[in-house]
Design a protein around this motif. Structure first.
Motif, PDB file in Angstrom:
ATOM      1  N   UNK A 209       0.838  -1.202   0.000  1.00 50.55           N
ATOM      2  CA  UNK A 209       0.000   0.000   0.000  1.00 50.55           C
ATOM      3  C   UNK A 209       0.875   1.255   0.000  1.00 50.55           C
ATOM      4  N   UNK A 210       1.916   1.258   0.834  1.00 48.62           N
ATOM      5  CA  UNK A 210       2.829   2.410   0.895  1.00 48.62           C
ATOM      6  C   UNK A 210       3.554   2.593  -0.442  1.00 48.62           C
ATOM      7  N   UNK A 211       3.931   1.495  -1.058  1.00 52.50           N
ATOM      8  CA  UNK A 211       4.621   1.551  -2.345  1.00 52.50           C
ATOM      9  C   UNK A 211       3.722   2.154  -3.421  1.00 52.50           C
ATOM     10  N   UNK A 212       2.461   1.741  -3.437  1.00 54.44           N
ATOM     11  CA  UNK A 212       1.507   2.275  -4.397  1.00 54.44           C
ATOM     12  C   UNK A 212       1.267   3.761  -4.176  1.00 54.44           C
ATOM     13  N   UNK A 213       1.115   4.158  -2.905  1.00 56.91           N
ATOM     14  CA  UNK A 213       0.881   5.555  -2.593  1.00 56.91           C
ATOM     15  C   UNK A 213       2.107   6.416  -2.959  1.00 56.91           C
ATOM     16  N   UNK A 214       3.294   5.878  -2.762  1.00 55.39           N
ATOM     17  CA  UNK A 214       4.502   6.610  -3.145  1.00 55.39           C
ATOM     18  C   UNK A 214       4.534   6.833  -4.652  1.00 55.39           C
ATOM     19  N   UNK A 215       4.113   5.804  -5.403  1.00 54.69           N
ATOM     20  CA  UNK A 215       4.078   5.921  -6.868  1.00 54.69           C
ATOM     21  C   UNK A 215       3.054   6.945  -7.317  1.00 54.69           C
ATOM     22  N   UNK A 216       1.922   7.005  -6.606  1.00 54.80           N
ATOM     23  CA  UNK A 216       0.862   7.967  -6.950  1.00 54.80           C
ATOM     24  C   UNK A 216       1.338   9.395  -6.682  1.00 54.80           C
ATOM     25  N   UNK A 217       1.990   9.585  -5.546  1.00 53.14           N
ATOM     26  CA  UNK A 217       2.398  10.935  -5.151  1.00 53.14           C
ATOM     27  C   UNK A 217       3.612  11.422  -5.935  1.00 53.14           C
ATOM     28  N   UNK A 218       4.577  10.514  -6.114  1.00 55.18           N
ATOM     29  CA  UNK A 218       5.851  10.932  -6.709  1.00 55.18           C
ATOM     30  C   UNK A 218       6.037  10.457  -8.152  1.00 55.18           C
ATOM     31  N   UNK A 219       5.123   9.636  -8.649  1.00 56.57           N
ATOM     32  CA  UNK A 219       5.215   9.195 -10.023  1.00 56.57           C
ATOM     33  C   UNK A 219       6.255   8.124 -10.275  1.00 56.57           C
TER      34      UNK A 219
END
Length: 219
Positions: A209-219
């Motif tokens: 979940x954290x990995x996905x959110x990092x990808x969403x926020x930072x691309x």
């Protein structure tokens, strides 16, 4: 481009649409009190899609069409036994597979967890047959390929599910750790898992979940 008209048909009825290579999904949200109105809206949308497919010389496989009504497990109102699909009474399914993930009508994910456990158990059973011919590094690689890949697939969808389901999955990982150790003894599994740097199941879900959110926020 060819299927763009399908999206327009669904949108005109206030229905959302997902298109895949060999599958199409229509869905919408509604309150229990509005079921009859929603059923009529969906039926009209399906009828317009059926007409569009006839005009474009396409075959709509009504036999493979499934309906699932998702609700909270805390709801006192149960799902209707029958719904109208293509002018026929159809029994809603209790679970459905979507991109390899099994969803059930109350989103407990119990069906999916059972499916994951069954697949992992099959691979572990076969791996034990050749365990005496493998060194530790080879066992670790095989566990990552055949067990962790299954445990991690779509695991972000398991965030927040009942802890009892997480414990069922943890038992699978523990069994994989015992395979690496080369014994079926249950003691010392946690220590060996830490030594192998294997995150436990709940931590793997949080990490995804954290990995996905990092990808969403930072691309």
């Amino acid at each position: 481009m060819y299927t763009r008209e399908l999206e327009e048909i669904a949108k005109s009825h206030g229905v959302l649409l997902h298109l895949y290579a060999d599958d199409s999904q229509l869905y919408c949200d509604f309150k229990a009190a509005d079921f009859a109105k929603t059923e009529k809206k969906m039926e009209q949308c399906l009828e317009d899609i059926r007409k569009w497919m006839i005009v474009n010389r396409l075959k709509l496989n009504t036999a493979k069409t499934e309906v699932m009504i998702i609700r909270s497990k805390h709801d006192k109102v149960t799902n209707p036994e029958k719904v109208k699909v293509f002018c026929e009474e159809t029994t809603p399914v209790t679970h459905a597979r979507n991109l390899g993930i099994y969803f059930d009508e109350t989103l407990t994910m119990e069906k999916h967890v059972s499916h994951v456990i069954r697949n992992c158990s099959m691979y572990l059973h076969n791996l034990w047959r050749v365990a005496d011919k493998l060194d530790k590094d080879s066992k670790i690689r095989l566990v990552n390929v055949f067990i962790h890949s299954i445990l991690d697939f779509g695991n972000s969808l398991l965030y927040g599910i009942n802890i009892s389901q997480i414990k069922r999955l943890q038992k699978v990982q523990n069994a994989a750790v015992r395979f690496i150790r080369g014994t079926r003894e249950r003691r010392g599994v946690t220590a060996l898992r830490k030594e192998l740097h294997f995150l436990p199941i709940d931590a793997r879900i949080h990490f995804k979940v954290c990995q996905l959110m990092h990808s969403v926020v930072h691309g």
